[in-house]
Design a protein around this motif. Structure first.
Motif, mmCIF file in Angstrom:
data_model
loop_
_atom_site.group_PDB
_atom_site.id
_atom_site.type_symbol
_atom_site.label_atom_id
_atom_site.label_comp_id
_atom_site.label_asym_id
_atom_site.label_seq_id
_atom_site.Cartn_x
_atom_site.Cartn_y
_atom_site.Cartn_z
ATOM 1 N N VAL A 36 0.875 -1.456 -0.295
ATOM 2 C CA VAL A 36 0.009 -0.371 0.294
ATOM 3 C C VAL A 36 0.953 1.171 -0.402
ATOM 4 O O VAL A 36 0.554 2.739 -0.027
ATOM 5 C CB VAL A 36 -1.248 -0.090 1.296
ATOM 6 N N SER A 37 2.053 1.483 0.113
ATOM 7 C CA SER A 37 2.937 1.909 -0.177
ATOM 8 C C SER A 37 4.408 2.197 -0.736
ATOM 9 O O SER A 37 4.363 0.804 -0.479
ATOM 10 C CB SER A 37 3.322 3.145 1.562
ATOM 11 N N VAL A 38 4.924 3.341 -0.766
ATOM 12 C CA VAL A 38 5.875 3.160 -1.419
ATOM 13 C C VAL A 38 6.870 4.936 -1.055
ATOM 14 O O VAL A 38 6.347 5.763 -0.525
ATOM 15 C CB VAL A 38 5.972 3.281 -2.602
ATOM 16 N N GLU A 39 8.225 4.327 -0.657
ATOM 17 C CA GLU A 39 8.810 5.614 0.299
ATOM 18 C C GLU A 39 9.873 5.883 -0.469
ATOM 19 O O GLU A 39 10.583 4.820 -0.820
ATOM 20 C CB GLU A 39 8.881 5.351 1.719
ATOM 21 N N ILE A 40 10.402 7.043 -0.465
ATOM 22 C CA ILE A 40 11.248 7.509 -1.395
ATOM 23 C C ILE A 40 12.277 8.758 0.021
ATOM 24 O O ILE A 40 11.707 9.318 0.576
ATOM 25 C CB ILE A 40 11.027 7.582 -2.839
ATOM 26 N N GLY A 41 13.408 8.387 -0.932
ATOM 27 C CA GLY A 41 14.301 9.973 0.199
ATOM 28 C C GLY A 41 15.412 9.821 -0.827
ATOM 29 O O GLY A 41 16.847 8.745 -1.411
ATOM 30 N N PRO A 42 16.663 10.768 0.569
ATOM 31 C CA PRO A 42 18.189 10.429 -0.754
ATOM 32 C C PRO A 42 18.309 9.331 0.982
ATOM 33 O O PRO A 42 17.707 8.779 1.519
ATOM 34 C CB PRO A 42 18.230 12.021 -0.089
ATOM 35 N N LYS A 43 20.024 9.804 -0.173
ATOM 36 C CA LYS A 43 20.431 8.755 1.081
ATOM 37 C C LYS A 43 20.775 8.713 2.737
ATOM 38 O O LYS A 43 20.337 7.862 3.011
ATOM 39 C CB LYS A 43 22.132 8.005 0.353
ATOM 40 N N ASP A 44 20.536 9.574 2.717
ATOM 41 C CA ASP A 44 20.508 10.201 3.765
ATOM 42 C C ASP A 44 19.260 10.303 4.983
ATOM 43 O O ASP A 44 19.816 9.798 6.158
ATOM 44 C CB ASP A 44 21.610 11.601 4.348
ATOM 45 N N GLN A 45 18.512 9.471 4.504
ATOM 46 C CA GLN A 45 17.008 9.475 4.482
ATOM 47 C C GLN A 45 16.827 10.778 5.962
ATOM 48 O O GLN A 45 16.002 10.220 6.529
ATOM 49 C CB GLN A 45 16.765 8.353 5.368
#
Length: 120
Positions: A36-45
């Motif tokens: 139900v979800s996808v999380e994206i972010g930079p490498k440092d989160q």
């Protein structure tokens, strides 16, 4: 002591599609996904975006939106890149004499491309 924003959650009908769009816009990578979800972010989160499946369609202008600035090109060049990725121009009454572009992402969420560059 204070709090800090760790993630922004966007309800959407297609988390994979929206995560792919915003991942390309921001240069983020997929950090996590489930049914139900996808999380994206930079490498440092430090701050991530979480796209959460919700069958309800967006019905009105958002009360919170994302502003972006180009890191390595001029504003007009970045506008062309965003449009090629699937953004569309949006008229929310901002007028013609503004220094930013108002756009919609593939699910109709408003965001702005501001003028000037920012460090990557």
């Amino acid at each position: 002591m204070a709090a800090r924003i760790t993630e922004l959650v966007l309800d959407c009908t297609d988390p994979e599609r929206l995560a792919a769009f915003w991942g390309e816009v921001l240069g983020y990578e997929i950090l996590d996904r489930d049914d139900v979800s996808v999380e994206i972010g930079p490498k440092d989160q430090r701050t991530t975006l979480l796209f959460l499946r919700n069958p309800d369609r967006k019905l009105q202008k958002l009360r919170l939106h994302i502003d972006v600035r180009a890191t390595d090109r001029e504003q007009d060049e970045e506008l062309e890149r965003l449009l090629a990725l699937g953004a569309t121009r949006a008229d929310i009454g901002q007028g013609e004499n503004v220094s930013w572009y108002t756009l919609h992402d593939p699910e109709g969420n408003e965001f702005c491309l501001l003028s000037g560059r920012v460090d990557p």
